[in-house]
Scaffold this active site. Structure first.
Site, PDB file in Angstrom:
ATOM      1  N   ASP A   1       9.156  -1.679   9.353  1.00 51.52           N
ATOM      2  CA  ASP A   1       7.778  -0.556  10.108  1.00 51.52           C
ATOM      3  C   ASP A   1       7.234   0.555   9.073  1.00 51.52           C
ATOM      4  OD1 ASP A   1       8.544  -0.842  12.776  1.00 51.52           O
ATOM      5  OD2 ASP A   1      10.990  -0.119  12.593  1.00 51.52           O
TER       6      ASP A   1
ATOM      7  N   LEU B   1     -11.385   0.131  -3.426  1.00 58.67           N
ATOM      8  CA  LEU B   1     -10.929   0.074  -2.092  1.00 58.67           C
ATOM      9  C   LEU B   1     -11.809   0.376  -0.700  1.00 58.67           C
ATOM     10  CD1 LEU B   1      -8.379  -0.633  -0.208  1.00 58.67           C
ATOM     11  CD2 LEU B   1      -7.970   1.491   0.015  1.00 58.67           C
TER      12      LEU B   1
ATOM     13  N   HIS C   1      -3.218  -5.993  11.765  1.00 58.12           N
ATOM     14  CA  HIS C   1      -4.850  -4.615  11.411  1.00 58.12           C
ATOM     15  C   HIS C   1      -5.863  -5.222  11.496  1.00 58.12           C
ATOM     16  CE1 HIS C   1      -6.591  -1.622  10.158  1.00 58.12           C
ATOM     17  NE2 HIS C   1      -6.200  -0.711   9.934  1.00 58.12           N
TER      18      HIS C   1
ATOM     19  N   GLU D   1       1.951   2.403  12.010  1.00 55.49           N
ATOM     20  CA  GLU D   1       1.126   1.551  12.782  1.00 55.49           C
ATOM     21  C   GLU D   1       2.342   1.026  13.830  1.00 55.49           C
ATOM     22  OE1 GLU D   1      -1.078  -0.265  10.173  1.00 55.49           O
ATOM     23  OE2 GLU D   1      -2.884   0.100  10.808  1.00 55.49           O
TER      24      GLU D   1
ATOM     25  N   ARG E   1       0.221   1.656  -4.244  1.00 55.60           N
ATOM     26  CA  ARG E   1      -1.303   2.309  -4.522  1.00 55.60           C
ATOM     27  C   ARG E   1      -1.462   3.038  -4.211  1.00 55.60           C
ATOM     28  NH1 ARG E   1      -3.490   1.824  -6.762  1.00 55.60           N
ATOM     29  NH2 ARG E   1      -6.141   0.885  -6.388  1.00 55.60           N
ATOM     30  N   TYR E   2      -0.600   3.506  -3.003  1.00 51.62           N
ATOM     31  CA  TYR E   2      -1.220   4.971  -2.864  1.00 51.62           C
ATOM     32  C   TYR E   2      -0.280   5.737  -2.533  1.00 51.62           C
ATOM     33  CZ  TYR E   2      -5.766   2.515  -1.980  1.00 51.62           C
ATOM     34  OH  TYR E   2      -6.188   1.120  -2.264  1.00 51.62           O
TER      35      TYR E   2
ATOM     36  N   LEU F   1      -5.513   7.366  -1.659  1.00 53.09           N
ATOM     37  CA  LEU F   1      -6.243   6.220  -0.898  1.00 53.09           C
ATOM     38  C   LEU F   1      -7.777   5.960  -0.702  1.00 53.09           C
ATOM     39  CD1 LEU F   1      -5.760   3.989   1.378  1.00 53.09           C
ATOM     40  CD2 LEU F   1      -6.337   5.915   2.986  1.00 53.09           C
TER      41      LEU F   1
ATOM     42  N   MET G   1       1.090  -1.217   0.196  1.00 52.48           N
ATOM     43  CA  MET G   1       0.320   0.149  -0.123  1.00 52.48           C
ATOM     44  C   MET G   1       0.696   0.767  -0.482  1.00 52.48           C
ATOM     45  SD  MET G   1      -3.256   0.984   2.869  1.00 52.48           S
ATOM     46  CE  MET G   1      -3.940  -0.156   1.396  1.00 52.48           C
TER      47      MET G   1
ATOM     48  N   GLU H   1       1.472   4.210  16.375  1.00 55.80           N
ATOM     49  CA  GLU H   1       0.045   3.625  16.870  1.00 55.80           C
ATOM     50  C   GLU H   1       0.660   2.429  18.282  1.00 55.80           C
ATOM     51  OE1 GLU H   1      -4.102   1.064  16.198  1.00 55.80           O
ATOM     52  OE2 GLU H   1      -2.567   1.794  14.901  1.00 55.80           O
TER      53      GLU H   1
END
Length: 414
Positions: free
Chosen positions: A331, A84, A251, A334, A152-153, A78, A62, A338
């Site tokens: 890494d 998506l 996730h 997240e 993708r983004y 995104l 991603m 997070e």
């Protein structure tokens, strides 16, 4: 014009909104049939030698903004993806612009707090380069192997990468997902994008594609995780080391995604079980799920909540917790924000909390990926036997045709 309240009513405000990394909802795919499972083994042996061009090894992911300045464009890409986030094709670009503008300041702040950008590109480029260098040695019949990263983004976007591959004269390519556990919302989205680009950028189909679409129990992956966990456990005092709770974190997904039959939860569980088996089950452990946001039911239990409950227990019951982000090979926000900041640094019990190092530059992982690609090239498999079923269970307005995307479809064969 649709306001933020209207967008929020769509019901999918996941961590992608908050953190800008993971999809808001599942990728829906349809139109494929189960007969593709038998064609997944259709051989492409000789494709490389017949075409006499380089073999591309494409790391699909991603992605994430490498700099703070890239955050807005990342968020727009995104939210603009109808595969998506199936909102409304007509209004999707408008909605994406609004959400990106609204969320950019908060997400920029978070990227500043982890050093000014995502390290995904750095690690992905390092891994892919090392994999190709090893492949040149262990698979001379398919060399030269050229490394590529297709996000993708974020840059390098899949389209940029595809154009570069054509310019480099690549004639055989393996799309290697960096989501080792398959989900429609990650690997499925990347495959769909690859199909759209193949039709538009390569109508002569000069590149012969195949894919490694999942590898949740790959021996090197398991060994790399087990090695890093063992190293992190050494940081706890010897007298409590075997009592430390290993808290695997992946996730989460909305339950309406899980209930469609998405393979992701089962494959994450398989990864965890194989890691613990490698560790001889010497520690108590649990698999938990992070990044849930919004009112919809999500797959649980939640990592943050379980960590909070466990860390509040007496030290004779829970002397320590070791977080293991198990669905990531590098890494990113997240892990670095997070987990490291939200769950550890801001916890009153931070003294008993540690996070296992991400795989990043693990030579065990890199060597294992190279061997996996070598074996894939040798046996001629186009995709896994599970992929056609993934597409049967899903829905999409523009699904990839697996049998037309993968395999030898060159218009002019040398």
């Amino acid at each position: 014009m649709l306001g933020y309240r209207s967008v929020a009513m769509l019901g999918y405000r996941s961590a992608a909104v908050r953190l800008g990394v993971f999809p808001l909802c599942r990728f829906y795919s349809a139109g494929a049939v189960l007969k593709g499972a038998s064609e997944g083994k259709r051989a492409v042996s000789g494709a490389s030698s017949a075409s006499r061009g380089p073999t591309g090894v494409v790391f699909m992911n991603m992605g994430g903004p490498s700099t703070v300045e890239e955050v807005h464009d990342f968020l727009y890409e995104l939210f603009a993806d109808n595969d998506l986030i199936p909102i409304n094709r007509r209004f999707q670009p408008l909605i994406a612009k609004y959400i990106a503008k609204f969320r950019t300041p908060k997400i920029e702040k978070q990227y500043k707090e982890i050093g000014g950008g995502s390290p995904i590109r750095k690690w992905s480029e390092l891994q892919s380069s090392r994999v190709c260098a090893i492949l040149d040695e262990i698979s001379p019949e398919t060399k030269p192997h050229l490394p590529y990263v297709a996000f993708r983004y974020a840059r390098p976007l899949t389209e940029e990468t595809y154009q570069k591959m054509l310019a480099d004269g690549v004639t055989r390519a393996v799309a290697l997902t960096q989501y080792q556990q398959f989900s429609y919302s990650t690997t499925g989205s990347s495959i769909n994008e690859l199909w759209r680009l193949a039709k538009r950028l390569d109508p002569e189909r000069s590149i012969v594609w195949s894919t490694i679409d999942r590898w949740p129990t790959n021996p090197a992956l398991i060994e790399a995780f087990a090695t890093n966990i063992t190293a992190k456990l050494q940081e706890f005092p010897a007298e409590i080391r075997d009592k430390v709770v290993i808290l695997f974190s992946s996730h989460s997904l909305p339950m309406d995604v899980v209930n469609t039959g998405d393979a992701y939860p089962a494959e994450v569980g398989a990864t965890v079980y194989h890691i613990m088996k490698k560790l001889n089950f010497k520690n108590p452990y649990r698999l938990t799920w992070q990044s849930q946001v919004g009112p919809k039911p999500w797959l649980g239990a939640q990592t943050a909540q379980i960590a909070k409950e466990l860390s509040a227990e007496s030290r004779d019951k829970v002397p320590g917790i070791c977080f293991v982000p198990v669905s990531f090979t590098t890494d990113h926000i997240e892990t670095l924000h997070e987990v490291d900041i939200d769950m550890i640094k801001e916890s009153p019990h931070r003294d008993i909390l540690k996070r296992c190092d991400s795989l990043n530059g693990s030579e065990i992982l890199i060597k294992g990926m190279a061997e996996m690609v070598r074996d894939h090239l040798k046996d001629g498999t186009l995709f896994s036997k599970q992929l056609p079923l993934d597409y049967v269970l899903g829905k999409s307005s523009d699904p990839a045709d697996l049998n037309q995307l993968f395999g030898d479809h060159r218009k002019v064969k040398k």
